[in-house]
Design a protein around this motif. Structure first.
Motif, PDB file in Angstrom:
ATOM      1  N   LEU A   1     -32.359 -64.252 -26.313  1.00 14.07           N
ATOM      2  CA  LEU A   1     -31.911 -65.211 -27.333  1.00 14.07           C
ATOM      3  C   LEU A   1     -32.322 -64.781 -28.733  1.00 14.07           C
ATOM      4  O   LEU A   1     -31.627 -65.104 -29.711  1.00 14.07           O
ATOM      5  CB  LEU A   1     -32.468 -66.600 -27.020  1.00 14.07           C
ATOM      6  N   ALA A   2     -33.420 -64.052 -28.837  1.00 14.05           N
ATOM      7  CA  ALA A   2     -33.855 -63.582 -30.150  1.00 14.05           C
ATOM      8  C   ALA A   2     -32.925 -62.525 -30.720  1.00 14.05           C
ATOM      9  O   ALA A   2     -32.958 -62.249 -31.922  1.00 14.05           O
ATOM     10  CB  ALA A   2     -35.279 -63.023 -30.051  1.00 14.05           C
ATOM     11  N   VAL A   3     -32.068 -61.935 -29.862  1.00  9.61           N
ATOM     12  CA  VAL A   3     -31.166 -60.856 -30.273  1.00  9.61           C
ATOM     13  C   VAL A   3     -29.721 -61.326 -30.402  1.00  9.61           C
ATOM     14  O   VAL A   3     -28.988 -60.896 -31.301  1.00  9.61           O
ATOM     15  CB  VAL A   3     -31.239 -59.696 -29.249  1.00  9.61           C
ATOM     16  N   ALA A   4     -29.306 -62.211 -29.512  1.00 10.24           N
ATOM     17  CA  ALA A   4     -27.880 -62.451 -29.261  1.00 10.24           C
ATOM     18  C   ALA A   4     -27.095 -62.881 -30.498  1.00 10.24           C
ATOM     19  O   ALA A   4     -25.977 -62.392 -30.733  1.00 10.24           O
ATOM     20  CB  ALA A   4     -27.727 -63.490 -28.157  1.00 10.24           C
TER      21      ALA A   4
ATOM     22  N   ASP B   1     -38.589 -74.754 -28.487  1.00  9.36           N
ATOM     23  CA  ASP B   1     -37.952 -75.071 -29.766  1.00  9.36           C
ATOM     24  C   ASP B   1     -37.354 -73.817 -30.400  1.00  9.36           C
ATOM     25  O   ASP B   1     -36.238 -73.854 -30.941  1.00  9.36           O
ATOM     26  CB  ASP B   1     -38.970 -75.693 -30.721  1.00  9.36           C
ATOM     27  N   ARG B   2     -38.082 -72.714 -30.336  1.00  6.62           N
ATOM     28  CA  ARG B   2     -37.567 -71.468 -30.904  1.00  6.62           C
ATOM     29  C   ARG B   2     -36.351 -70.988 -30.126  1.00  6.62           C
ATOM     30  O   ARG B   2     -35.380 -70.485 -30.704  1.00  6.62           O
ATOM     31  CB  ARG B   2     -38.665 -70.400 -30.891  1.00  6.62           C
ATOM     32  N   MET B   3     -36.387 -71.151 -28.797  1.00  8.67           N
ATOM     33  CA  MET B   3     -35.250 -70.748 -27.984  1.00  8.67           C
ATOM     34  C   MET B   3     -34.019 -71.601 -28.269  1.00  8.67           C
ATOM     35  O   MET B   3     -32.897 -71.097 -28.357  1.00  8.67           O
ATOM     36  CB  MET B   3     -35.619 -70.820 -26.498  1.00  8.67           C
ATOM     37  N   ALA B   4     -34.219 -72.906 -28.414  1.00  7.22           N
ATOM     38  CA  ALA B   4     -33.094 -73.797 -28.711  1.00  7.22           C
ATOM     39  C   ALA B   4     -32.452 -73.428 -30.043  1.00  7.22           C
ATOM     40  O   ALA B   4     -31.215 -73.410 -30.174  1.00  7.22           O
ATOM     41  CB  ALA B   4     -33.560 -75.247 -28.717  1.00  7.22           C
ATOM     42  N   ALA B   5     -33.271 -73.138 -31.037  1.00  9.87           N
ATOM     43  CA  ALA B   5     -32.739 -72.762 -32.340  1.00  9.87           C
ATOM     44  C   ALA B   5     -31.926 -71.474 -32.247  1.00  9.87           C
ATOM     45  O   ALA B   5     -30.860 -71.342 -32.857  1.00  9.87           O
ATOM     46  CB  ALA B   5     -33.881 -72.604 -33.345  1.00  9.87           C
ATOM     47  N   ALA B   6     -32.424 -70.509 -31.472  1.00  6.86           N
ATOM     48  CA  ALA B   6     -31.710 -69.240 -31.330  1.00  6.86           C
ATOM     49  C   ALA B   6     -30.398 -69.424 -30.578  1.00  6.86           C
ATOM     50  O   ALA B   6     -29.358 -68.878 -30.973  1.00  6.86           O
ATOM     51  CB  ALA B   6     -32.602 -68.232 -30.608  1.00  6.86           C
ATOM     52  N   LEU B   7     -30.431 -70.195 -29.485  1.00  3.39           N
ATOM     53  CA  LEU B   7     -29.204 -70.400 -28.709  1.00  3.39           C
ATOM     54  C   LEU B   7     -28.181 -71.197 -29.513  1.00  3.39           C
ATOM     55  O   LEU B   7     -26.966 -70.958 -29.395  1.00  3.39           O
ATOM     56  CB  LEU B   7     -29.530 -71.113 -27.395  1.00  3.39           C
ATOM     57  N   ALA B   8     -28.631 -72.114 -30.353  1.00  2.00           N
ATOM     58  CA  ALA B   8     -27.706 -72.894 -31.180  1.00  2.00           C
ATOM     59  C   ALA B   8     -26.945 -71.999 -32.152  1.00  2.00           C
ATOM     60  O   ALA B   8     -25.807 -72.312 -32.527  1.00  2.00           O
ATOM     61  CB  ALA B   8     -28.477 -73.969 -31.940  1.00  2.00           C
TER      62      ALA B   8
ATOM     63  N   ARG C   1     -31.889 -82.195 -27.962  1.00  2.00           N
ATOM     64  CA  ARG C   1     -31.408 -80.948 -28.566  1.00  2.00           C
ATOM     65  C   ARG C   1     -30.889 -79.998 -27.505  1.00  2.00           C
ATOM     66  O   ARG C   1     -29.808 -79.411 -27.656  1.00  2.00           O
ATOM     67  CB  ARG C   1     -32.543 -80.296 -29.356  1.00  2.00           C
ATOM     68  N   TRP C   2     -31.640 -79.847 -26.416  1.00  2.00           N
ATOM     69  CA  TRP C   2     -31.194 -78.959 -25.346  1.00  2.00           C
ATOM     70  C   TRP C   2     -29.959 -79.520 -24.652  1.00  2.00           C
ATOM     71  O   TRP C   2     -29.047 -78.775 -24.294  1.00  2.00           O
ATOM     72  CB  TRP C   2     -32.319 -78.729 -24.340  1.00  2.00           C
ATOM     73  N   ARG C   3     -29.921 -80.830 -24.451  1.00  2.00           N
ATOM     74  CA  ARG C   3     -28.730 -81.421 -23.819  1.00  2.00           C
ATOM     75  C   ARG C   3     -27.489 -81.117 -24.643  1.00  2.00           C
ATOM     76  O   ARG C   3     -26.431 -80.786 -24.097  1.00  2.00           O
ATOM     77  CB  ARG C   3     -28.905 -82.938 -23.660  1.00  2.00           C
ATOM     78  N   ALA C   4     -27.589 -81.239 -25.956  1.00  2.00           N
ATOM     79  CA  ALA C   4     -26.431 -80.986 -26.822  1.00  2.00           C
ATOM     80  C   ALA C   4     -26.010 -79.527 -26.767  1.00  2.00           C
ATOM     81  O   ALA C   4     -24.806 -79.215 -26.702  1.00  2.00           O
ATOM     82  CB  ALA C   4     -26.759 -81.392 -28.257  1.00  2.00           C
ATOM     83  N   ILE C   5     -26.975 -78.620 -26.775  1.00  2.00           N
ATOM     84  CA  ILE C   5     -26.640 -77.189 -26.738  1.00  2.00           C
ATOM     85  C   ILE C   5     -25.959 -76.819 -25.428  1.00  2.00           C
ATOM     86  O   ILE C   5     -24.958 -76.097 -25.399  1.00  2.00           O
ATOM     87  CB  ILE C   5     -27.916 -76.354 -26.943  1.00  2.00           C
ATOM     88  N   LEU C   6     -26.492 -77.340 -24.320  1.00  2.00           N
ATOM     89  CA  LEU C   6     -25.944 -76.991 -23.011  1.00  2.00           C
ATOM     90  C   LEU C   6     -24.605 -77.670 -22.735  1.00  2.00           C
ATOM     91  O   LEU C   6     -23.889 -77.276 -21.808  1.00  2.00           O
ATOM     92  CB  LEU C   6     -26.955 -77.339 -21.916  1.00  2.00           C
ATOM     93  N   ALA C   7     -24.282 -78.684 -23.518  1.00  2.00           N
ATOM     94  CA  ALA C   7     -22.998 -79.379 -23.342  1.00  2.00           C
ATOM     95  C   ALA C   7     -21.906 -78.797 -24.223  1.00  2.00           C
ATOM     96  O   ALA C   7     -20.757 -79.264 -24.169  1.00  2.00           O
ATOM     97  CB  ALA C   7     -23.171 -80.869 -23.653  1.00  2.00           C
TER      98      ALA C   7
END
Length: 279
Positions: A120-123, A200-207, A236-242
Motif C-alpha cells: 500500500l505504501a507503493v501502489a 490508519d496509515r494503511m487506510a490513508a494509502a489505500l484511499a 473509514r475502513w468500511r467506506a474504503i472497502l465498499a
C-alpha cells in the motif's frame, strides 16, 4: 502452454525469478503482469512453495509474474529492514518486470500479511500498478490483536465442549487460562494510547489508490480476524472497502497461508479472475 522461468539479479543485489509464457516464435507477449511480494520471515518460494505454484499457474494463463527476495531475505544481499521499509525494493521489482515485459497493460501487486502495508505504501504512487490482491492484511495494534484473541481464540475455546472436558480432567491449567484472558482484556483497552497506528496509515494509502483491489481473508487465522474486526467497526475502513472496484473473498476453513491444495487453488482462481486472465 510452455513457460519460461528466468533468474534475475535486480539493482541493489535483489534476487528474483521471472515467470512468463513462451509459446510462439520469440515467446508470447503477456499483456498483464504481477509482482508477488514476500511477507514475514519467508523468501520468494513462499510457505509450502505457494508462491512458486501461484506464479506458474498465473504464467500458464498468460500473466507475467515476478517473485523476488527483498533485502536481507533469501538470496538477496543486505540486512532485512522490516516490512515498513521494503517499499524501495517493491518499486525495483515493478521496474524490473516492466522492463523485462514491455507493453504490459498493467501490473498487479500480490501480497500476504505484512507484505500488504508495504504494498500500500507503493501502489498509489506508480501509475503502472493497476490492481492489488491483498491476503490476510497485517493491521496489527496491541489493542486490535488482543480483541481478536479475546473474541476468536478464548471465545472459541469457551464454546468448545472439548475444552470443558479437558478442564474437568485437569488437562488445562486454569490459572494460565485465566491469566491469558485477563491479559488480553487489559491489552484490548490500550488502543487510545497507540499513536499513528498502522491501520490508519494503511487506510490513508489505500484511499489514495485508484485501481482495483481484491481482499482475501481466512477464517482460521487471528491476523485475518483482527483485520475483519477492524473492517467491521471502523467507518473509514468500511467506506474504503465498499468503494467500486474493491471486492472481498473469504475462505472460512483456511489458515493464514492457505496451506492446503484446495485453498491454494481457490486463491489462484480468484487471483486469475481478478487479473482478468482466463482461468
Amino acid at each position: 502452454m510452455t513457460l519460461r522461468e528466468e533468474p534475475m539479479l535486480l539493482p541493489g543485489g535483489l534476487v528474483a525469478i521471472l515467470h512468463r509464457p513462451a509459446d510462439g516464435p520469440g515467446g508470447d507477449r503477456p499483456r498483464r503482469g504481477c509482482v508477488i511480494v514476500v511477507g514475514g520471515p519467508q523468501y520468494r518460494a513462499g510457505s509450502h512453495r505457494a508462491f512458486v505454484l501461484l506464479a506458474r499457474r498465473l504464467a500458464a494463463a498468460g500473466v507475467a509474474v515476478l517473485r523476488f527476495d527483498h533485502a536481507g531475505i533469501g538470496d538477496s544481499v543486505g540486512d532485512a529492514p522490516g516490512f515498513e521499509a521494503i517499499s524501495p525494493d517493491i518499486r525495483t521489482a515493478v521496474e524490473a518486470l516492466a522492463g523485462a515485459c514491455p507493453g504490459l497493460d498493467g501490473i498487479a501487486l500480490w501480497g500476504l500479511c505484512d507484505a500488504v502495508p508495504a504494498i500500500l505504501a507503493v501502489a498509489a504512487d506508480d501509475a503502472r500498478v493497476t490492481r492489488l490482491v491483498l491476503l490476510n492484511p497485517w493491521v496489527r495494534t496491541e489493542a486490535g490483536a488482543a480483541r481478536a484473541e479475546l473474541t476468536h481464540y478464548y471465545g472459541g475455546r469457551l464454546r468448545d465442549p472439548g475444552f470443558w472436558r479437558r478442564l474437568l480432567r485437569g488437562e488445562v491449567a486454569l490459572g494460565g487460562a485465566v491469566a491469558g484472558v485477563l491479559g488480553a482484556a487489559r491489552r484490548s483497552r490500550t488502543g487510545a494510547t497507540e499513536p499513528a497506528a498502522l491501520p490508519d496509515r494503511m487506510a490513508a494509502a489505500l484511499a489514495r489508490f485508484r485501481g482495483a483491489t481484491l481482499v482475501v481473508t481466512s477464517g482460521q487465522d487471528l491476523i485475518a480476524r483482527e483485520f475483519l474486526d477492524l473492517a467491521g467497526r471502523c467507518p473509514r475502513w468500511r467506506a474504503i472497502l465498499a468503494r467500486p472496484g474493491t471486492a472481498r473473498r473469504h475462505l472460512e476453513a483456511a489458515d493464514h497461508t492457505f496451506s492446503s491444495a484446495v485453498w491454494r487453488e481457490q486463491v489462484a482462481d480468484w487471483t486469475l479472475d481478478w487479473l482478468g486472465a482466463p482461468a
